[in-house]
Write a protein that holds these residues in place. Structure first.
Motif: not given
Length: 156
Positions: A116-117, A139-143, A145
């Motif tokens: 997840d990172e 930091d992928c800002y939730g993009s 997965r």
């Protein structure tokens, strides 16, 4: 003037809008036109749009004949009932991401995806030497997965 080079057509200098548009109109879908200068490349891009020519590729060639920039004209889809593919704007963002990844490679940065990172490491670090201490979280800002998040069916 137009010169054929292995199924690729080269737009020679000097070029005017009219001459470039005329040459492009002679092309068929799938044809590739090479430009030797920024000026002729810019003229060809404008002509593709103004003349509404689809399926034609225009490349800016360097001194060795390698394409350094490329555009391909295409018709916009009339209607999309369901968003099954990326929009034009989303594709541009993906291309920008690819350029960033190319810079990472040039600067000796490798990206490692975990469940997840996403983390960055120097490319010189071998698999045996990878440790959390040398990794920098991105930091992928939730993009981002990982595949585990998509295929995880475990509902403990």
């Amino acid at each position: 003037m137009l010169q054929d080079i292995e199924m690729e057509k080269t737009i020679q200098e000097p070029s005017t809008y009219q001459s470039v548009a005329s040459l492009l109109k002679q092309g068929a879908e799938g044809d590739i036109f090479g430009c030797l200068t920024e000026g002729s490349f810019d003229l060809a891009k404008v002509a593709l749009v103004k003349e509404k020519l689809s399926g034609i590729t225009v490349q800016l060639l360097d001194a060795d004949g390698y394409a350094v920039r490329q555009v391909t004209s295409k018709r916009r889809e009339k209607s999309v009932a369901r968003q099954e593919s990326l929009s034009d704007r989303q594709v541009k963002v993906v291309r920008a991401l690819e350029k960033v990844l190319m810079h990472c490679k040039r600067e000796g940065i490798q990206l490692i995806g975990y469940s997840d990172e996403l983390v960055a490491l120097p490319a010189s670090v071998s698999e045996e030497e990878i440790s959390a201490a040398s990794a920098v979280d991105i930091d992928c800002y939730g993009s981002y997965r990982g595949a585990d998040a998509i295929f995880d069916t475990d509902t403990d």
